[in-house]
Design a protein around this motif. Structure first.
Motif, short mmCIF file in Angstrom:
data_model
loop_
_atom_site.label_atom_id
_atom_site.label_comp_id
_atom_site.label_asym_id
_atom_site.label_seq_id
_atom_site.Cartn_x
_atom_site.Cartn_y
_atom_site.Cartn_z
N GLN A 4 -13.61 -4.76 0.19
CA GLN A 4 -14.50 -3.64 0.44
C GLN A 4 -15.26 -3.32 -0.84
OE1 GLN A 4 -11.92 -0.62 1.91
NE2 GLN A 4 -11.68 -1.60 3.89
N LEU A 46 1.95 -22.52 14.58
CA LEU A 46 1.51 -21.30 15.29
C LEU A 46 2.02 -20.05 14.58
CD1 LEU A 46 1.81 -22.17 19.08
CD2 LEU A 46 -0.23 -21.47 17.83
N PHE A 47 3.30 -20.10 14.18
CA PHE A 47 3.85 -18.96 13.45
C PHE A 47 3.10 -18.74 12.14
CE2 PHE A 47 7.77 -18.51 15.98
CZ PHE A 47 7.89 -17.15 15.95
N ALA A 63 -7.45 -3.87 6.92
CA ALA A 63 -7.57 -4.82 8.03
C ALA A 63 -6.19 -5.17 8.57
CB ALA A 63 -8.27 -6.09 7.54
N LEU A 87 -5.40 -11.30 5.56
CA LEU A 87 -6.51 -10.35 5.65
C LEU A 87 -6.04 -8.94 5.29
CD1 LEU A 87 -8.22 -11.70 8.87
CD2 LEU A 87 -9.10 -11.78 6.54
N PHE A 88 -4.83 -8.62 5.74
CA PHE A 88 -4.23 -7.32 5.41
C PHE A 88 -4.16 -7.15 3.90
CE2 PHE A 88 -0.31 -4.93 4.42
CZ PHE A 88 -0.46 -3.80 5.20
N SER A 89 -3.75 -8.21 3.21
CA SER A 89 -3.58 -8.11 1.76
C SER A 89 -4.93 -8.03 1.03
CB SER A 89 -2.82 -9.32 1.23
OG SER A 89 -1.66 -9.52 1.99
N PHE A 90 -5.91 -8.81 1.50
CA PHE A 90 -7.18 -8.87 0.78
C PHE A 90 -8.11 -7.72 1.12
CE2 PHE A 90 -6.41 -13.67 0.90
CZ PHE A 90 -5.75 -13.63 -0.30
N SER A 91 -7.83 -7.06 2.23
CA SER A 91 -8.77 -6.10 2.80
C SER A 91 -9.41 -5.14 1.78
CB SER A 91 -8.07 -5.36 3.93
OG SER A 91 -8.62 -4.13 4.16
N PRO A 92 -8.65 -4.41 0.95
CA PRO A 92 -9.31 -3.46 0.05
C PRO A 92 -10.16 -4.16 -1.00
CG PRO A 92 -6.97 -3.05 0.16
CD PRO A 92 -7.20 -4.38 0.79
N TYR A 116 0.80 -1.22 0.00
CA TYR A 116 0.00 0.00 0.00
C TYR A 116 0.83 1.27 0.00
CZ TYR A 116 -3.52 -3.38 1.32
OH TYR A 116 -4.34 -4.45 1.32
N GLY A 170 -0.31 -17.32 13.09
CA GLY A 170 -0.22 -15.99 13.71
C GLY A 170 0.20 -14.93 12.72
N LEU A 171 1.03 -15.33 11.74
CA LEU A 171 1.45 -14.35 10.74
C LEU A 171 0.59 -14.44 9.49
CD1 LEU A 171 5.30 -14.76 11.06
CD2 LEU A 171 4.04 -12.64 11.37
N PRO A 221 -3.40 -12.80 9.77
CA PRO A 221 -3.50 -11.33 9.71
C PRO A 221 -2.94 -10.76 8.41
CG PRO A 221 -2.52 -12.02 11.78
CD PRO A 221 -2.60 -13.23 10.92
N LEU A 222 -1.81 -11.33 7.92
CA LEU A 222 -1.22 -10.75 6.73
C LEU A 222 -2.07 -11.05 5.49
CD1 LEU A 222 2.60 -11.26 7.36
CD2 LEU A 222 1.27 -9.16 7.46
N GLY A 275 -8.41 3.61 -3.31
CA GLY A 275 -7.45 3.38 -2.24
C GLY A 275 -7.36 4.60 -1.36
N TYR A 287 -3.93 5.47 5.24
CA TYR A 287 -4.82 4.45 4.68
C TYR A 287 -4.51 3.09 5.31
CZ TYR A 287 -7.07 1.52 1.12
OH TYR A 287 -7.83 0.60 0.48
#
Lengths: 222, 164, 242
Positions: free
Chosen positions: B45, B26-27, A84, B37-42, A64, B30-31, B34-35, B78, A78
């Motif tokens: 939406q 676990l690693f 997320a 979801l971080f990547s797919f997030s936009p 980003y 745990g990584l 979130p990562l 964005g 952003y």
């Protein structure tokens, strides 16, 4: 799974390497289960772990981030406000930077006070000092990227410090800034140094560092 | 360590090896979670603004053939708002209503154009052909041209962003 | 990685202890790797917790025209930042060039300077002394820097639209009796239309708190503002730059 492994192993004969890696012995003075003071010998490994996490979070932040004065601040906002886990990823990268400096420093102190740098490990000490410089370089270049007030002014001051160095200082400062003022050219330079040049250097130095540790073994206790 | 000693330690070895796998998992979780979801997030939406975009004056529309219009609107892209230019075809229906067709070929997204001599929309890429109403006639496209939700108000043609 | 644990692969000769008696040292896999994995998980968890709770307040976008901003480097450079305060005039070269050069040259050459085989700390007075002195210097300078900053800093809230609007209201209630703004207001005191271009926000705060810092004979009185109200007024005035 094991068939795939056999296919690879028959061709590349990797198992002796893994065997050797798996079976090499950890001296008791560096094994936290046997000796409490061995926790000091974890600092290097923890530094490595944190640097790996930095590489990972950094790569994802780059999805980003835009290194331009027009967009850097907005793209970081952003990340923090819209994406997320963005605030967590960004803050993990920031906290990780501090943690990396702390752990590299502690690792260095351990080596210094146990005199692990002595013959025959001189070269590995030098690789270590270079790694310290690289980690500090990461901190300095990364500080500018959010393009907020702190970033702009700290970089201005930092580069001006370099400028006072006789003979070469002015040249280096202009090279870093891409001119005589911190601006768009500085931001792209710092970005590329932060995400390409320094990581390349870091990985080379880490490879050399680990290679030497495996060749020479962990240093003897006091 | 002798071979016999090794066998007595096997359960312990297996336990530790299992522990290493658990830690790796676990690693990974745990990584990875979130990562990811971080990547797919936009991309997840999908809330587009419920705004009507003016694209043409009704009076300027052609009779019996589509009118090609380019229109511009501001899009949240964005972290920034971008002035976006798009193209569409407006078709006046006999009952006084309108149909607004997207110019994007349904095959692979090339821009189709109106061929006035053949009375067809033609795609320059892989030869897709559509009729006046946007229905697929020939070629690889899987379906007809998309239609926008559209309305005429105060003599102006409006569409909704996103397809009908 | 899938280290082969099948019995057909015995460990290579090099890993077998020479005299045949058992080597009690832990093997890297799985024993040591497991320990390392546990430590790694703990460190990771700690970092995530830190990242959740150790937040920094958001900063405004870079503004090269804002001379009121007090720049500070990241905390691990603070000691160096503080050190530079002690080298005035041409002496700055000592801080920016001579010392860093000496320190890094000494670090690089350390194994060649300190060549004795002795590793016990008690037998290495010079190395121990220098190491401790360096540690103390870094720690001390960092603490001094933090303490000095805390003394000089005012924790001003970031400027938002609400603060600016509130500041404008307060200005219209109290300040315009004497001061003017864009041609409106009193004539007893200086015009403040472009005050933000001349002085910074911290200075404005100080003047409202203690008008006498401008001049001993000022007729300005202490205005009964709460801390928040004063921050609003200073925000409003600091933005009056044109």
């Amino acid at each position: 799974m094991s068939k795939i492994w056999l296919f690879i192993d028959r061709r590349l004969n990797l198992s002796p390497l893994l065997r050797e890696m798996a079976d090499h012995r950890i001296p008791d003075h560096a094994n936290p289960l046997k000796k409490a003071s061995a926790f000091m010998y974890c600092f290097g490994g923890i530094s490595f772990l944190i640097l790996l996490l930095q590489l990972l979070t950094g790569m994802f932040l780059m999805l980003y981030y835009v290194p331009s004065p027009d967009h850097a601040y907005a793209s970081v906002s952003y990340i923090k406000n819209e994406v997320a886990f963005g605030a967590l990823t960004q803050n993990l990268h920031r906290v990780g930077a501090s943690a990396a400096v702390v752990m590299v420093f502690l690792h260095m102190l351990r080596v210094y006070f146990t005199k692990s740098y002595k013959n025959p490990r001189e070269l590995n000490w030098i690789a270590g000092v270079l790694l310290l410089l690289v980690v500090l370089g990461f901190g300095f270049t990364g500080y500018l990227l959010p393009w907020d007030q702190k970033a702009y002014w700290a970089t201005t001051v930092g580069v001006n410090i370099i400028e006072t160095v006789p003979w070469l200082g002015g040249f280096i400062a202009d090279m870093l800034r891409g001119g005589d003022e911190v601006g768009a050219l500085t931001l792209t330079r710092f970005f590329v140094i932060h995400v390409m040049f320094l990581p390349a250097l870091l990985l080379c130095l880490l490879a050399a560092h680990f290679f030497m540790v495996r060749r020479q073994g962990i240093s003897h206790p006091l | 360590m002798q071979a016999g000693e090794e066998t007595t330690k096997q359960p312990r070895r297996a336990f530790l090896a299992g522990g290493i796998k658990a830690i790796a998992a676990l690693f990974g979780l745990g990584l990875g979670v979130p990562l990811a979801l971080f990547s797919f997030s936009p991309a997840r939406q999908k809330d587009r603004p419920e705004e009507w975009i003016p694209i043409a004056d009704f009076a300027s529309l052609n009779d019996h053939r589509p009118t090609k219009v380019t229109y511009a609107y501001t899009r949240q892209d964005g972290w920034m708002k971008t002035e976006t230019r798009r193209m569409a075809f407006i078709l006046k229906k006999d009952d006084g209503g309108i149909t607004v067709l997207s110019n994007r070929c349904t095959h692979l997204g090339c821009g189709v154009d109106w061929d006035a001599t053949a009375n067809q929309f033609k795609c320059p890429c892989h030869g897709g052909i559509f009729d006046l109403e946007g229905k697929i006639l020939e070629g690889p496209p899987p379906k007809s041209l998309a239609r926008f939700t559209a309305k005429v108000e105060d003599g102006r043609v409006f569409i909704r962003e996103g397809q009908a | 990685m899938r280290p082969n644990t099948s019995p057909s692969h015995e460990r290579p000769a090099g890993a077998v202890p020479p005299s045949g008696h058992a080597d009690t040292r832990a093997p890297f896999y799985p024993n040591h790797l497991f320990v390392e994995g546990v430590v790694a998980l703990l460190v990771f968890a700690l970092l995530v917790i830190l990242a959740c709770f150790w937040q920094v307040p958001p900063e405004e976008m870079a503004d090269p025209s804002d001379s009121a901003y007090v720049p500070r480097p990241e905390w691990y450079f603070l000691f160096y930042f503080q050190l530079l305060k002690y080298f005035e005039g041409p002496l700055i070269l000592v801080g920016t060039f001579v010392l860093p050069l000496l320190i890094f040259a000494a670090l690089f050459l350390l194994p060649f300077i300190d060549r004795s085989e002795e590793t016990r700390p008690s037998k290495r007075p010079w190395a121990m002394g220098l190491g401790l002195a360096g540690l103390l210097a870094v720690a001390g300078l960092t603490v001094v820097s933090v303490v000095q900053d805390a003394e000089h800093r005012m924790d001003l809230p970031p400027i938002t639209e609400e603060h600016l609007a509130a500041g404008e209201d307060l200005f219209a209630r109290f300040c315009v009796l004497c001061h003017s703004m864009n041609g409106k207001g009193g004539f007893m005191a200086p015009d403040l239309s472009q005050i933000g271009a001349r002085v910074n926000r911290v200075y404005i705060e100080r003047v409202i708190l203690t008008p006498q810092i401008v001049s001993q004979t000022t007729i300005m009185s202490q205005i009964p503002l709460s801390d928040d109200e004063r921050h609003d007024v200073s925000a409003y005035l600091a933005r009056k730059k044109k």
